[in-house]
Write a protein that holds these residues in place. Structure first.
Motif, short mmCIF file in Angstrom:
data_model
loop_
_atom_site.label_atom_id
_atom_site.label_comp_id
_atom_site.label_asym_id
_atom_site.label_seq_id
_atom_site.Cartn_x
_atom_site.Cartn_y
_atom_site.Cartn_z
N ASN A 56 7.58 -0.67 11.05
CA ASN A 56 7.87 0.96 10.47
C ASN A 56 7.10 1.19 9.33
O ASN A 56 6.98 0.52 8.21
CB ASN A 56 9.41 0.92 9.96
N LEU A 57 6.33 2.06 9.35
CA LEU A 57 5.46 2.46 8.30
C LEU A 57 5.76 3.76 7.54
O LEU A 57 6.33 4.94 8.18
CB LEU A 57 4.05 2.82 8.89
N MET A 115 -17.83 1.12 1.12
CA MET A 115 -17.17 0.23 2.03
C MET A 115 -15.70 0.99 2.50
O MET A 115 -15.27 1.74 1.89
CB MET A 115 -16.71 -1.09 1.09
N TYR A 116 -15.88 0.54 4.02
CA TYR A 116 -14.44 1.08 4.44
C TYR A 116 -13.35 0.53 4.40
O TYR A 116 -13.42 -0.69 4.57
CB TYR A 116 -14.95 1.45 6.11
N VAL A 117 -12.18 1.00 4.05
CA VAL A 117 -10.71 0.44 3.76
C VAL A 117 -9.67 1.38 4.72
O VAL A 117 -9.80 2.39 4.64
CB VAL A 117 -10.35 0.21 2.26
N GLN A 118 -8.99 0.48 5.52
CA GLN A 118 -8.00 0.87 6.19
C GLN A 118 -6.59 0.55 5.44
O GLN A 118 -6.39 -0.70 5.13
CB GLN A 118 -7.86 0.52 7.67
N TYR A 119 -5.62 1.21 5.25
CA TYR A 119 -4.29 0.73 4.44
C TYR A 119 -2.85 1.18 5.66
O TYR A 119 -3.10 2.05 6.18
CB TYR A 119 -4.22 1.32 3.31
N PHE A 120 -2.21 0.18 5.44
CA PHE A 120 -0.81 0.24 6.07
C PHE A 120 0.40 0.01 5.00
O PHE A 120 0.43 -0.94 4.38
CB PHE A 120 -0.64 -0.54 7.07
N ILE A 121 1.17 1.09 4.71
CA ILE A 121 2.22 0.90 3.95
C ILE A 121 3.43 0.95 4.67
O ILE A 121 3.92 1.74 5.43
CB ILE A 121 2.23 1.99 2.68
N ALA A 142 2.15 -4.21 1.69
CA ALA A 142 1.34 -3.06 2.07
C ALA A 142 0.05 -3.67 2.05
O ALA A 142 -0.60 -4.54 1.29
CB ALA A 142 1.41 -2.20 0.68
N VAL A 143 -0.70 -3.48 3.26
CA VAL A 143 -1.90 -4.22 3.50
C VAL A 143 -3.12 -3.41 3.56
O VAL A 143 -3.06 -2.48 4.09
CB VAL A 143 -1.59 -5.04 5.23
N TYR A 144 -4.26 -3.78 2.81
CA TYR A 144 -5.50 -3.05 2.81
C TYR A 144 -6.70 -3.73 3.47
O TYR A 144 -6.94 -4.75 2.98
CB TYR A 144 -5.74 -2.72 1.54
N ASN A 145 -6.99 -3.51 4.69
CA ASN A 145 -7.82 -4.28 5.55
C ASN A 145 -9.45 -3.66 5.53
O ASN A 145 -9.29 -2.51 5.71
CB ASN A 145 -7.42 -4.36 6.70
N SER A 146 -10.45 -4.44 5.20
CA SER A 146 -11.61 -3.67 4.85
C SER A 146 -12.90 -4.13 5.87
O SER A 146 -12.65 -5.20 6.41
CB SER A 146 -11.97 -4.01 3.55
#
Length: 341
Positions: free
Chosen positions: A24-25, A70-76, A119-123
């Motif tokens: 669940n985000l 730099m590209y960063v994708q985040y999921f909260i 909370a994950v930040y994947n780059s």
């Protein structure tokens, strides 16, 4: 130098898992950080055809370019339980795909830690994947390095050393008891991207920009990201609350270890290291750096996975069949450091 330290709690990590619930985000998204503008001049103007039967287009390569972002994708997650965000930094020749689904289709560490409430930040580091590329030799000063299909198999403790790889999967010689999923190896090679040997400064600058934007945080990092993460923590010790180094290829600045004394650090090493040509030295250097941090008053746990009964891991524990068992170890360590609620 002190031997590898194994904290008692690691032996208590339970292998069992409750049935996974849906993720669940609260929100998800992406952004770019870092980078700079570069002016290129003196190049010849060309006329090019971009599609068969199309109209020729004049292309002038002279002008201003945006590079080294730099590209960063985040999921909260909807129910955040990590006290700070978790940043995931990958190794050389790879992208943030490292932490997504495993090459054989199982869930990776990104989903694991999301389910735990982080909370994950994947780059994708500078020069990789969605971060984009820049011109050679105008901006990237060296040619890119590409990996053959045999290279990771023989170099990263999946196969039994030089000569163990074959294009015929049935003839590949795996290390006995290796946890890397054999059926996923060819698929892993599809995620390999070129890397450069002249972009460390740009990579580090972008990682610092991410730390400034997102942190305070925990940084979980693998292989080539080792020196970037340690040096980022040394440069921004107030913003980094913990470091999780998964087989770091290199370490930080030994003259600035005092900056790390307030940052709990976990170093994790897999199996088959003693019989490899390169990895004993790499692990020795990591353990020596850990000892310097301890002497400076810091806290470091260096964990040899087979020594605590977690056996068979390659250089890619986040992809190995027992990736959840290793993630459990990291999760418990973070919780014990007061970074989980």
């Amino acid at each position: 130098m002190a031997a590898l330290m194994v904290a008692p709690f690691f032996a208590l990590c339970a292998p069992a898992h409750a049935e996974d619930a849906p993720i669940n985000l609260k929100t998800m998204g992406s952004f770019h950080v870092g980078g700079r503008l570069v002016e290129i001049s003196g190049k010849p103007v060309k006329e090019m055809l971009f599609s068969p039967g199309g109209v020729p287009v004049k292309v002038d390569p002279n002008g201003t370019y945006q590079v080294e972002q730099m590209y960063v994708q985040y999921f909260i997650p909807a129910n955040e339980r990590g006290r700070v965000p978790l940043l995931m930094w990958h190794g050389g020749g790879y992208t943030g795909v490292t932490y997504e689904s495993t090459p054989d289709g199982r869930e990776g560490w990104l989903n694991y830690f999301l389910r735990k409430g982080w909370a994950v930040y994947n780059s994708d580091a500078v020069e990789r994947g969605r971060s984009g590329w820049a011109q050679y030799p105008d901006i990237f000063k060296t040619e890119p390095v590409f990996l053959t299909t045999a290279n990771p198999f023989e170099r990263f403790r999946i196969g039994a050393g030089e000569g163990s790889f074959s294009q015929d999967p049935a003839k590949r010689r795996y290390l006995p008891g290796n946890q890397f999923p054999a059926e996923g190896y060819d698929n892993m090679m599809k995620q390999i991207v070129p890397r450069w040997t002249s972009t460390d400064e740009a990579i580090f600058a972008a990682y610092l920009a991410e730390v400034d934007k997102v942190c305070p945080c925990v940084i979980l990092f693998h292989s080539q990201a080792g020196p970037f993460a340690f040096k980022a923590a040394q440069a921004k010790p107030d913003k980094v609350k913990a470091l999780v180094a998964v087989e770091p290829a290199q370490v930080g600045d030994p003259d600035k270890v005092a900056a790390l004394k307030g940052i709990p650090t976990l170093m994790v090493y897999g199996d088959f290291i003693a019989q490899d040509k390169r990895w004993p030295t790499i692990r020795k250097n990591g353990s020596a750096f850990a000892e310097k941090i301890r002497v400076a008053g810091g806290s470091v746990d260096v964990v040899d996975l087979p020594a605590i009964g977690i056996k068979g891991n390659s250089h890619f524990p986040m992809m190995d069949r027992n990736n959840r068992e290793v993630a459990d170890l990291i999760q418990k360590w973070l919780s014990d450091k007061g970074l989980y609620k």
